[in-house]
Write a protein that holds these residues in place. Structure first.
Motif, PDB file in Angstrom:
ATOM      1  N   SER A 140       0.813  -1.217   0.000  1.00 58.14           N
ATOM      2  CA  SER A 140       0.000   0.000   0.000  1.00 58.14           C
ATOM      3  C   SER A 140       0.846   1.266   0.000  1.00 58.14           C
ATOM      4  O   SER A 140       0.311   2.364  -0.187  1.00 58.14           O
ATOM      5  CB  SER A 140      -0.935   0.004   1.213  1.00 58.14           C
ATOM      6  OG  SER A 140      -0.196  -0.047   2.422  1.00 58.14           O
ATOM      7  N   GLY A 141       2.149   1.138   0.237  1.00 61.94           N
ATOM      8  CA  GLY A 141       3.027   2.311   0.189  1.00 61.94           C
ATOM      9  C   GLY A 141       3.341   2.920   1.528  1.00 61.94           C
ATOM     10  O   GLY A 141       3.623   4.117   1.615  1.00 61.94           O
ATOM     11  N   LYS A 142       3.344   2.107   2.594  1.00 60.81           N
ATOM     12  CA  LYS A 142       3.580   2.643   3.934  1.00 60.81           C
ATOM     13  C   LYS A 142       4.963   3.282   4.068  1.00 60.81           C
ATOM     14  O   LYS A 142       5.105   4.344   4.668  1.00 60.81           O
ATOM     15  CB  LYS A 142       3.432   1.526   4.980  1.00 60.81           C
ATOM     16  CG  LYS A 142       2.044   0.950   5.101  1.00 60.81           C
ATOM     17  CD  LYS A 142       1.947  -0.028   6.249  1.00 60.81           C
ATOM     18  CE  LYS A 142       2.874  -1.218   6.069  1.00 60.81           C
ATOM     19  NZ  LYS A 142       2.548  -2.016   4.871  1.00 60.81           N
ATOM     20  N   SER A 143       5.975   2.626   3.527  1.00 60.79           N
ATOM     21  CA  SER A 143       7.327   3.144   3.695  1.00 60.79           C
ATOM     22  C   SER A 143       7.506   4.480   2.985  1.00 60.79           C
ATOM     23  O   SER A 143       8.175   5.393   3.497  1.00 60.79           O
ATOM     24  CB  SER A 143       8.357   2.127   3.172  1.00 60.79           C
ATOM     25  OG  SER A 143       8.333   0.950   3.962  1.00 60.79           O
ATOM     26  N   ARG A 189      -6.306   0.449  -4.098  1.00 60.71           N
ATOM     27  CA  ARG A 189      -5.798  -0.871  -4.465  1.00 60.71           C
ATOM     28  C   ARG A 189      -4.298  -0.936  -4.189  1.00 60.71           C
ATOM     29  O   ARG A 189      -3.568  -0.018  -4.578  1.00 60.71           O
ATOM     30  CB  ARG A 189      -6.050  -1.148  -5.946  1.00 60.71           C
ATOM     31  CG  ARG A 189      -7.507  -1.132  -6.344  1.00 60.71           C
ATOM     32  CD  ARG A 189      -7.679  -0.917  -7.839  1.00 60.71           C
ATOM     33  NE  ARG A 189      -7.241   0.416  -8.220  1.00 60.71           N
ATOM     34  CZ  ARG A 189      -7.208   0.856  -9.484  1.00 60.71           C
ATOM     35  NH1 ARG A 189      -7.569   0.062 -10.469  1.00 60.71           N
ATOM     36  NH2 ARG A 189      -6.792   2.093  -9.755  1.00 60.71           N
ATOM     37  N   PRO A 190      -3.843  -2.000  -3.524  1.00 59.04           N
ATOM     38  CA  PRO A 190      -2.394  -2.113  -3.280  1.00 59.04           C
ATOM     39  C   PRO A 190      -1.648  -2.174  -4.599  1.00 59.04           C
ATOM     40  O   PRO A 190      -2.107  -2.790  -5.572  1.00 59.04           O
ATOM     41  CB  PRO A 190      -2.272  -3.420  -2.481  1.00 59.04           C
ATOM     42  CG  PRO A 190      -3.515  -4.186  -2.789  1.00 59.04           C
ATOM     43  CD  PRO A 190      -4.582  -3.170  -3.030  1.00 59.04           C
ATOM     44  N   GLY A 191      -0.504  -1.531  -4.634  1.00 59.84           N
ATOM     45  CA  GLY A 191       0.286  -1.495  -5.858  1.00 59.84           C
ATOM     46  C   GLY A 191      -0.206  -0.416  -6.796  1.00 59.84           C
ATOM     47  O   GLY A 191       0.477   0.573  -7.047  1.00 59.84           O
ATOM     48  N   VAL A 192      -1.416  -0.577  -7.317  1.00 64.05           N
ATOM     49  CA  VAL A 192      -1.959   0.369  -8.299  1.00 64.05           C
ATOM     50  C   VAL A 192      -2.112   1.760  -7.691  1.00 64.05           C
ATOM     51  O   VAL A 192      -1.741   2.774  -8.297  1.00 64.05           O
ATOM     52  CB  VAL A 192      -3.325  -0.129  -8.828  1.00 64.05           C
ATOM     53  CG1 VAL A 192      -3.916   0.882  -9.802  1.00 64.05           C
ATOM     54  CG2 VAL A 192      -3.181  -1.490  -9.479  1.00 64.05           C
ATOM     55  N   ASP A 193      -2.675   1.824  -6.486  1.00 64.86           N
ATOM     56  CA  ASP A 193      -2.912   3.111  -5.815  1.00 64.86           C
ATOM     57  C   ASP A 193      -1.943   3.327  -4.649  1.00 64.86           C
ATOM     58  O   ASP A 193      -2.255   4.062  -3.711  1.00 64.86           O
ATOM     59  CB  ASP A 193      -4.351   3.169  -5.281  1.00 64.86           C
ATOM     60  CG  ASP A 193      -5.380   3.049  -6.380  1.00 64.86           C
ATOM     61  OD1 ASP A 193      -5.184   3.668  -7.446  1.00 64.86           O
ATOM     62  OD2 ASP A 193      -6.379   2.321  -6.183  1.00 64.86           O
ATOM     63  N   ALA A 194      -0.789   2.669  -4.708  1.00 62.53           N
ATOM     64  CA  ALA A 194       0.168   2.760  -3.599  1.00 62.53           C
ATOM     65  C   ALA A 194       0.506   4.218  -3.292  1.00 62.53           C
ATOM     66  O   ALA A 194       0.780   5.012  -4.198  1.00 62.53           O
ATOM     67  CB  ALA A 194       1.434   1.992  -3.939  1.00 62.53           C
ATOM     68  N   GLY A 195       0.441   4.546  -2.013  1.00 66.17           N
ATOM     69  CA  GLY A 195       0.747   5.910  -1.589  1.00 66.17           C
ATOM     70  C   GLY A 195      -0.480   6.738  -1.312  1.00 66.17           C
ATOM     71  O   GLY A 195      -0.421   7.725  -0.574  1.00 66.17           O
ATOM     72  N   TRP A 196      -1.624   6.350  -1.900  1.00 65.89           N
ATOM     73  CA  TRP A 196      -2.870   7.058  -1.629  1.00 65.89           C
ATOM     74  C   TRP A 196      -3.483   6.532  -0.329  1.00 65.89           C
ATOM     75  O   TRP A 196      -3.454   5.338  -0.050  1.00 65.89           O
ATOM     76  CB  TRP A 196      -3.876   6.858  -2.757  1.00 65.89           C
ATOM     77  CG  TRP A 196      -3.746   7.827  -3.890  1.00 65.89           C
ATOM     78  CD1 TRP A 196      -3.226   7.574  -5.124  1.00 65.89           C
ATOM     79  CD2 TRP A 196      -4.134   9.207  -3.881  1.00 65.89           C
ATOM     80  NE1 TRP A 196      -3.258   8.708  -5.899  1.00 65.89           N
ATOM     81  CE2 TRP A 196      -3.818   9.738  -5.164  1.00 65.89           C
ATOM     82  CE3 TRP A 196      -4.705  10.048  -2.920  1.00 65.89           C
ATOM     83  CZ2 TRP A 196      -4.058  11.058  -5.502  1.00 65.89           C
ATOM     84  CZ3 TRP A 196      -4.949  11.372  -3.260  1.00 65.89           C
ATOM     85  CH2 TRP A 196      -4.636  11.861  -4.537  1.00 65.89           C
ATOM     86  N   GLY A 197      -4.061   7.448   0.450  1.00 68.57           N
ATOM     87  CA  GLY A 197      -4.718   7.041   1.679  1.00 68.57           C
ATOM     88  C   GLY A 197      -5.557   8.172   2.229  1.00 68.57           C
ATOM     89  O   GLY A 197      -5.664   9.244   1.634  1.00 68.57           O
ATOM     90  N   VAL A 198      -6.149   7.925   3.371  1.00 63.07           N
ATOM     91  CA  VAL A 198      -6.973   8.913   4.055  1.00 63.07           C
ATOM     92  C   VAL A 198      -6.252   9.318   5.337  1.00 63.07           C
ATOM     93  O   VAL A 198      -5.835   8.465   6.117  1.00 63.07           O
ATOM     94  CB  VAL A 198      -8.367   8.351   4.388  1.00 63.07           C
ATOM     95  CG1 VAL A 198      -9.166   9.362   5.211  1.00 63.07           C
ATOM     96  CG2 VAL A 198      -9.116   7.999   3.114  1.00 63.07           C
ATOM     97  N   MET A 199      -6.127  10.631   5.551  1.00 65.06           N
ATOM     98  CA  MET A 199      -5.456  11.142   6.737  1.00 65.06           C
ATOM     99  C   MET A 199      -6.462  11.885   7.609  1.00 65.06           C
ATOM    100  O   MET A 199      -7.229  12.719   7.119  1.00 65.06           O
ATOM    101  CB  MET A 199      -4.304  12.068   6.358  1.00 65.06           C
ATOM    102  CG  MET A 199      -3.502  12.566   7.557  1.00 65.06           C
ATOM    103  SD  MET A 199      -2.074  13.616   7.110  1.00 65.06           S
ATOM    104  CE  MET A 199      -0.949  12.388   6.432  1.00 65.06           C
ATOM    105  N   VAL A 200      -6.460  11.563   8.894  1.00 69.70           N
ATOM    106  CA  VAL A 200      -7.289  12.270   9.868  1.00 69.70           C
ATOM    107  C   VAL A 200      -6.392  12.820  10.965  1.00 69.70           C
ATOM    108  O   VAL A 200      -5.236  12.423  11.090  1.00 69.70           O
ATOM    109  CB  VAL A 200      -8.373  11.347  10.476  1.00 69.70           C
ATOM    110  CG1 VAL A 200      -9.292  10.810   9.406  1.00 69.70           C
ATOM    111  CG2 VAL A 200      -7.737  10.199  11.262  1.00 69.70           C
ATOM    112  N   GLY A 201      -6.949  13.739  11.757  1.00 74.87           N
ATOM    113  CA  GLY A 201      -6.154  14.358  12.800  1.00 74.87           C
ATOM    114  C   GLY A 201      -5.405  15.578  12.314  1.00 74.87           C
ATOM    115  O   GLY A 201      -4.525  16.091  13.004  1.00 74.87           O
ATOM    116  N   VAL A 202      -5.761  16.063  11.113  1.00 70.13           N
ATOM    117  CA  VAL A 202      -5.177  17.283  10.550  1.00 70.13           C
ATOM    118  C   VAL A 202      -6.301  18.308  10.388  1.00 70.13           C
ATOM    119  O   VAL A 202      -7.473  18.009  10.632  1.00 70.13           O
ATOM    120  CB  VAL A 202      -4.493  16.990   9.204  1.00 70.13           C
ATOM    121  CG1 VAL A 202      -3.246  16.165   9.412  1.00 70.13           C
ATOM    122  CG2 VAL A 202      -5.434  16.261   8.253  1.00 70.13           C
ATOM    123  N   ASP A 203      -5.941  19.520   9.964  1.00 74.94           N
ATOM    124  CA  ASP A 203      -6.947  20.581   9.863  1.00 74.94           C
ATOM    125  C   ASP A 203      -8.112  20.194   8.960  1.00 74.94           C
ATOM    126  O   ASP A 203      -9.272  20.479   9.266  1.00 74.94           O
ATOM    127  CB  ASP A 203      -6.296  21.864   9.338  1.00 74.94           C
ATOM    128  CG  ASP A 203      -5.329  22.458  10.343  1.00 74.94           C
ATOM    129  OD1 ASP A 203      -5.456  22.137  11.535  1.00 74.94           O
ATOM    130  OD2 ASP A 203      -4.452  23.234   9.939  1.00 74.94           O
TER     131      ASP A 203
END
Length: 344
Positions: free
Chosen positions: A15-18, A204-218
């Motif tokens: 998923s692109g965690k690193s 999607r893992p690989g295809v969308d690696a690096g995309w995600g949802v972030m909370v706890g920000v403005d």
């Protein structure tokens, strides 16, 4: 963006965690006042090029790597104790009215309050191998936010077996990359996030690696990691090195030895005691090793020793007529014997 925050990055393999963690690390390393400590437990060297900038860098999944990872957390916990005293002195001088590290205090030469960015990648590997590191990390995260110490934990699904719930509860800024379902999603973003529309299940893992949802920000919502080319990556690292000169921030900091809570709990039992209530055990640990166990609570001790298989049982304090919950000597000894057998 980083100051007074801690970060949790979660997602399934691929998923692109690193890279997500590296995006935050890039922000930190381009500030020449920030000390960097990186431990990568995947074992492939994803952050190897940043190693020259770090006061501590380790990569691997062996005993030496886990020992170094534990020592980073132990150092952070001891540093919280030292910084707490510095902040108290600064507050008395009128320089820290809120009792926190400010950018002005952090930038003051000789203050000892410079920011520290600690990245633990695939941290579930460390906590599985070193249960005491998880308990120490919880305490360091709780105290470090106001003291200029920033944790970034990257992991696969952070369930209770890989990342203690009390750690996830302490971290407000969370980045969920690709996950399979609602349960995994809410383990990272918090209960109810999926129902509110914050979900990493669409990626999607690989295809969308690096995309995600972030909370706890403005403004919570979708966020993507920065994916520079190898040439741009090298240029960023070079620029960070130029800004920092030849000095590694924090290089001369004393290495703190991690402690073994199971051994320490057995050590504070006095002759003739069959067990201790959790609260008393916490008090004795804090009195004996304040640099490691300052502000430890009964619940923290109970949860940490539970990872060794020490159950909460009835114990009778000396001079008391009633039982309270705590740790029995027989349970602590049995846990030590199991560990010795497993090590053979």
């Amino acid at each position: 963006m980083l100051f007074e925050r801690n970060f949790l990055i979660g997602g399934q393999p691929g998923s692109g965690k690193s890279y997500a963690a590296r995006t935050l690390l890039t922000i930190a390393m381009l500030d020449p006042t920030v000390e960097l400590k990186v431990a990568e437990f995947k074992g492939v060297g994803d952050f190897l090029d940043v190693a020259p900038l770090c006061s501590t860098y380790v990569v691997g999944v062996d005993d030496e790597a886990f020992e170094t990872g534990s020592s980073i957390i132990a150092w952070a916990l001891a540093e919280c104790e030292r910084r707490g005293k510095r902040i108290l002195d600064a507050k008395k001088r009128g320089e820290a009215p809120r009792g926190k590290v400010t950018p002005e205090l952090a930038a003051k030469p000789g203050s000892g309050l410079h920011p520290v960015f600690i990245l633990l990648d695939e941290v579930h590997e460390l906590f599985a191998a070193e249960p005491d590191a998880a308990a120490a990390c919880e305490r360091a995260i709780k105290r470090g936010r106001a003291l200029g110490i920033i944790f970034c934990l990257a992991t696969q699904i952070p369930d209770k077996d890989s990342l203690p719930p009390n750690i996830t509860r302490c971290i407000t800024t969370r980045w969920c990359l690709s996950v399979l379902g609602q349960v995994e999603n809410d383990m990272i973003l918090g209960t109810g996030a999926y129902k509110r529309g914050f979900t990493g299940t669409v990626y999607r893992p690989g295809v969308d690696a690096g995309w995600g949802v972030m909370v706890g920000v403005d403004k919570p919502g979708s966020a993507r990691s920065f994916f520079p080319t190898p040439e741009v990556t090298a240029a960023i690292v070079r620029r960070a090195g130029q800004l920092r000169g030849k000095t590694v921030v924090g290089e001369d900091v004393e290495r703190v030895q991690a402690r073994d809570m199971l051994a320490d709990a057995r050590a504070v039992l006095q002759p003739g005691e069959s067990g201790l209530p959790w609260a008393v055990l916490a008090e004795r640990l804090a009195a004996q090793w304040p640099e490691m166990y300052a502000e430890i609570t009964a619940d923290m001790v109970r949860e940490s020793l539970a990872r060794y298989g020490v159950d909460s049982q009835d114990v009778k304090p000396k001079g008391s007529r009633s039982n309270v919950k705590g740790a029995r000597r027989t349970a602590l000894d049995a846990a030590q014997r199991r560990r010795e057998i497993e090590a053979e």
